[in-house]
Design a protein around this motif. Structure first.
Motif, PDB file in Angstrom:
ATOM      1  N   GLY A 275     -77.104 -27.370 -27.613  1.00  0.00           N
ATOM      2  CA  GLY A 275     -78.374 -26.670 -27.526  1.00  0.00           C
ATOM      3  C   GLY A 275     -79.117 -26.924 -26.236  1.00  0.00           C
ATOM      4  N   ALA A 276     -80.194 -26.154 -26.048  1.00  0.00           N
ATOM      5  CA  ALA A 276     -80.974 -26.235 -24.815  1.00  0.00           C
ATOM      6  C   ALA A 276     -81.493 -27.644 -24.553  1.00  0.00           C
ATOM      7  N   ARG A 277     -81.935 -28.328 -25.611  1.00  0.00           N
ATOM      8  CA  ARG A 277     -82.508 -29.664 -25.432  1.00  0.00           C
ATOM      9  C   ARG A 277     -81.460 -30.701 -25.036  1.00  0.00           C
ATOM     10  N   ASN A 278     -80.192 -30.401 -25.295  1.00  0.00           N
ATOM     11  CA  ASN A 278     -79.118 -31.352 -24.980  1.00  0.00           C
ATOM     12  C   ASN A 278     -78.276 -30.925 -23.787  1.00  0.00           C
ATOM     13  N   MET A 279     -78.724 -29.916 -23.050  1.00  0.00           N
ATOM     14  CA  MET A 279     -77.904 -29.405 -21.954  1.00  0.00           C
ATOM     15  C   MET A 279     -77.559 -30.488 -20.940  1.00  0.00           C
ATOM     16  N   GLN A 280     -78.442 -31.450 -20.746  1.00  0.00           N
ATOM     17  CA  GLN A 280     -78.162 -32.541 -19.812  1.00  0.00           C
ATOM     18  C   GLN A 280     -78.007 -33.890 -20.515  1.00  0.00           C
ATOM     19  N   ASN A 281     -77.571 -33.828 -21.766  1.00  0.00           N
ATOM     20  CA  ASN A 281     -77.187 -35.052 -22.476  1.00  0.00           C
ATOM     21  C   ASN A 281     -75.745 -35.339 -22.073  1.00  0.00           C
ATOM     22  N   PHE A 282     -75.589 -36.069 -20.984  1.00  0.00           N
ATOM     23  CA  PHE A 282     -74.277 -36.184 -20.355  1.00  0.00           C
ATOM     24  C   PHE A 282     -73.266 -36.917 -21.224  1.00  0.00           C
ATOM     25  N   SER A 283     -73.710 -37.869 -22.035  1.00  0.00           N
ATOM     26  CA  SER A 283     -72.787 -38.541 -22.955  1.00  0.00           C
ATOM     27  C   SER A 283     -72.226 -37.546 -23.963  1.00  0.00           C
ATOM     28  N   LEU A 284     -73.098 -36.662 -24.473  1.00  0.00           N
ATOM     29  CA  LEU A 284     -72.650 -35.644 -25.412  1.00  0.00           C
ATOM     30  C   LEU A 284     -71.718 -34.651 -24.736  1.00  0.00           C
ATOM     31  N   LEU A 285     -72.044 -34.240 -23.508  1.00  0.00           N
ATOM     32  CA  LEU A 285     -71.195 -33.281 -22.789  1.00  0.00           C
ATOM     33  C   LEU A 285     -69.791 -33.840 -22.565  1.00  0.00           C
ATOM     34  N   LYS A 286     -69.708 -35.124 -22.217  1.00  0.00           N
ATOM     35  CA  LYS A 286     -68.393 -35.735 -21.988  1.00  0.00           C
ATOM     36  C   LYS A 286     -67.583 -35.798 -23.276  1.00  0.00           C
ATOM     37  N   LYS A 287     -68.246 -36.188 -24.369  1.00  0.00           N
ATOM     38  CA  LYS A 287     -67.543 -36.314 -25.647  1.00  0.00           C
ATOM     39  C   LYS A 287     -67.109 -34.959 -26.191  1.00  0.00           C
ATOM     40  N   ILE A 288     -67.978 -33.982 -26.067  1.00  0.00           N
ATOM     41  CA  ILE A 288     -67.630 -32.666 -26.599  1.00  0.00           C
ATOM     42  C   ILE A 288     -66.575 -31.991 -25.719  1.00  0.00           C
ATOM     43  N   GLY A 289     -66.523 -32.404 -24.449  1.00  0.00           N
ATOM     44  CA  GLY A 289     -65.485 -31.900 -23.553  1.00  0.00           C
ATOM     45  C   GLY A 289     -64.134 -32.526 -23.818  1.00  0.00           C
ATOM     46  N   ALA A 290     -64.123 -33.651 -24.524  1.00  0.00           N
ATOM     47  CA  ALA A 290     -62.865 -34.349 -24.804  1.00  0.00           C
ATOM     48  C   ALA A 290     -62.179 -33.822 -26.062  1.00  0.00           C
ATOM     49  N   GLN A 291     -62.862 -32.913 -26.817  1.00  0.00           N
ATOM     50  CA  GLN A 291     -62.226 -32.312 -27.997  1.00  0.00           C
ATOM     51  C   GLN A 291     -61.811 -30.881 -27.660  1.00  0.00           C
ATOM     52  N   GLU A 292     -61.021 -30.269 -28.528  1.00  0.00           N
ATOM     53  CA  GLU A 292     -60.341 -29.025 -28.168  1.00  0.00           C
ATOM     54  C   GLU A 292     -61.087 -27.744 -28.545  1.00  0.00           C
ATOM     55  N   LYS A 293     -62.039 -27.797 -29.460  1.00  0.00           N
ATOM     56  CA  LYS A 293     -62.717 -26.574 -29.883  1.00  0.00           C
ATOM     57  C   LYS A 293     -63.547 -25.999 -28.732  1.00  0.00           C
ATOM     58  N   PRO A 294     -63.654 -24.662 -28.612  1.00  0.00           N
ATOM     59  CA  PRO A 294     -64.500 -24.068 -27.582  1.00  0.00           C
ATOM     60  C   PRO A 294     -65.951 -24.529 -27.727  1.00  0.00           C
ATOM     61  N   VAL A 295     -66.660 -24.503 -26.594  1.00  0.00           N
ATOM     62  CA  VAL A 295     -68.037 -25.006 -26.550  1.00  0.00           C
ATOM     63  C   VAL A 295     -68.973 -23.904 -26.063  1.00  0.00           C
ATOM     64  N   LEU A 296     -70.075 -23.713 -26.792  1.00  0.00           N
ATOM     65  CA  LEU A 296     -71.138 -22.806 -26.376  1.00  0.00           C
ATOM     66  C   LEU A 296     -72.246 -23.652 -25.766  1.00  0.00           C
ATOM     67  N   LEU A 297     -72.522 -23.446 -24.483  1.00  0.00           N
ATOM     68  CA  LEU A 297     -73.505 -24.259 -23.760  1.00  0.00           C
ATOM     69  C   LEU A 297     -74.754 -23.443 -23.474  1.00  0.00           C
ATOM     70  N   LYS A 298     -75.850 -23.783 -24.153  1.00  0.00           N
ATOM     71  CA  LYS A 298     -77.103 -23.074 -23.928  1.00  0.00           C
ATOM     72  C   LYS A 298     -77.823 -23.640 -22.701  1.00  0.00           C
ATOM     73  N   ARG A 299     -78.517 -22.757 -22.005  1.00  0.00           N
ATOM     74  CA  ARG A 299     -79.281 -23.162 -20.831  1.00  0.00           C
ATOM     75  C   ARG A 299     -80.510 -23.959 -21.255  1.00  0.00           C
ATOM     76  N   GLY A 300     -80.788 -25.040 -20.551  1.00  0.00           N
ATOM     77  CA  GLY A 300     -81.970 -25.833 -20.835  1.00  0.00           C
ATOM     78  C   GLY A 300     -83.244 -25.052 -20.590  1.00  0.00           C
ATOM     79  N   MET A 301     -84.309 -25.477 -21.253  1.00  0.00           N
ATOM     80  CA  MET A 301     -85.561 -24.710 -21.208  1.00  0.00           C
ATOM     81  C   MET A 301     -86.160 -24.593 -19.813  1.00  0.00           C
ATOM     82  N   SER A 302     -85.886 -25.567 -18.955  1.00  0.00           N
ATOM     83  CA  SER A 302     -86.407 -25.524 -17.585  1.00  0.00           C
ATOM     84  C   SER A 302     -85.298 -25.726 -16.565  1.00  0.00           C
ATOM     85  N   ALA A 303     -84.075 -25.412 -16.955  1.00  0.00           N
ATOM     86  CA  ALA A 303     -82.918 -25.693 -16.094  1.00  0.00           C
ATOM     87  C   ALA A 303     -82.686 -24.590 -15.069  1.00  0.00           C
TER      88      ALA A 303
END
Length: 352
Positions: free
Chosen positions: A191-219
């Motif tokens: 979600g938008a609030r987690n767009m720059q949660n880098f720990s989450l991005l790395k972990k979710i990138g390590a699994q195989e399911k496709p990822v929908l990345l929402k733009r942050g509210m002020s990004a």
């Protein structure tokens, strides 16, 4: 840096060149385009001599540097070709991408109960949606607002999938929840609030399911694409970008400012598929149809629209939700524009 191989290059030669470049401390990635194969080079390429790489094989056509800070997400990385994200659903494989029919994602902001989510799923499927959206875990500005039912809501999403055959898209908020959400969801949303949660991005990138990345509210767009780069650098190339409105100075009349200019900008910068969320982008159901139509005309690959059987009683985001009846009418209206730009699913965009 990318290495563009000539059309017709033997697979054995592509493998040989990749293996050789791997001995240089680089991580070669084979990218198969419509006409040519590109080898993407990830690693420290700043001091690499392009002529030295060119000399590796007479089958090498070009050696080019990727100038953007987001390497894998850059359109240059695929030598200008768009990518596609193919999502496996109960009804088959659904492709997201520039050269595919529009994909529609619809459903409530949050999963409230089984009857509600199943009814919504069946209704939006009948209208033409291919995916059901619904939050099991909800990030909210207020700690006192409804936060979602959590793990129990995943079972309700599974029931809705069984009843409708739709794919499931739902949000991940915590790295600890990735595995159990991935058991139910076909696409994991950041979600938008987690767009720059880098720990989450790395972990979710390590699994195989496709990822929908929402733009942050002020990004900025570059920050958004760098977030996508985190996911892709962790090993998952299947990222869909979702513009959902940014925060600007005027919030009296609309919840956010839906940045439709991001569509042509992203087309130039990245190969990744583009989704537009006019529900969060405007915050009012009355404005959703106009922005949805504009998004298709501007070249979006997918739309995410909030639908609730009784928006007045919704536990979250009721004012921006369409009723199933309004969603039915909207899909009929969108078909006119979708057919005009030759992106309308005829029949539904499901691959065997």
């Amino acid at each position: 840096m990318i290495v563009v191989m000539k059309s017709g290059t033997p697979d054995a030669e592509i493998t040989r060149v990749s293996d050789e470049l791997g001995t240089w401390g680089l991580s070669p990635e084979k990218i198969v385009g419509q006409h040519k194969v590109v080898i993407g080079l990830v690693g420290d390429t700043a001091d690499l001599d392009q002529e030295r790489i060119q000399e590796l094989s007479p089958w090498i056509e070009l050696v080019l540097r990727v100038e953007q800070p987001f390497k894998r997400a850059s359109r240059e990385y695929r030598h200008g070709e768009p990518s596609e994200v193919i999502v496996q659903t109960p009804n088959g494989a659904v492709p997201f991408g520039e050269h595919h029919p529009l994909v529609f994602v619809a459903g409530p902001c949050s999963v409230e109960n089984e009857a509600m989510i199943v009814e919504t799923a069946v209704r939006v499927k009948a209208a033409g949606a291919q995916f059901l959206r619904g939050g099991a875990y909800k990030p909210r500005t207020s700690p006192y607002a409804f936060q979602g039912h959590g793990e129990s809501a995943l079972e309700l999403l599974a029931a809705a999938r069984d009843a409708s055959g739709l794919g499931i898209i739902t949000e991940v908020m915590d790295t600890a929840d990735i595995e159990k959400i991935a058991e139910v969801a076909d696409v994991l949303q950041v979600g938008a609030r987690n767009m720059q949660n880098f720990s989450l991005l790395k972990k979710i990138g390590a699994q195989e399911k496709p990822v929908l990345l929402k733009r942050g509210m002020s990004a900025t767009i570059e920050e958004w694409l760098m977030a996508a780069e985190y996911i892709m650098a962790a090993g998952n190339p299947n990222v869909i970008l979702c513009e959902r409105g940014v925060r600007t100075f005027d919030r009296q009349y609309a919840r956010n400012t839906l940045d439709l200019s991001a569509i042509p900008v992203l087309r130039e910068l990245t190969h990744l598929p583009i989704m537009i969320d006019p529900s969060h982008g405007t915050g009012r159901y009355q404005y959703v149809p106009a922005m949805a139509k504009a998004a298709i005309a501007a070249g979006a690959d997918s739309l995410m629209i909030e639908v609730h059987p009784n928006p007045a009683k919704a536990l979250s985001d009721g004012p921006q939700s369409l009723t199933p009846e309004r969603f039915d009418r909207l899909m009929q209206e969108l078909s006119v524009i979708g057919k005009a730009v030759e992106r309308w699913p005829q029949p539904a965009p499901v691959l065997a």
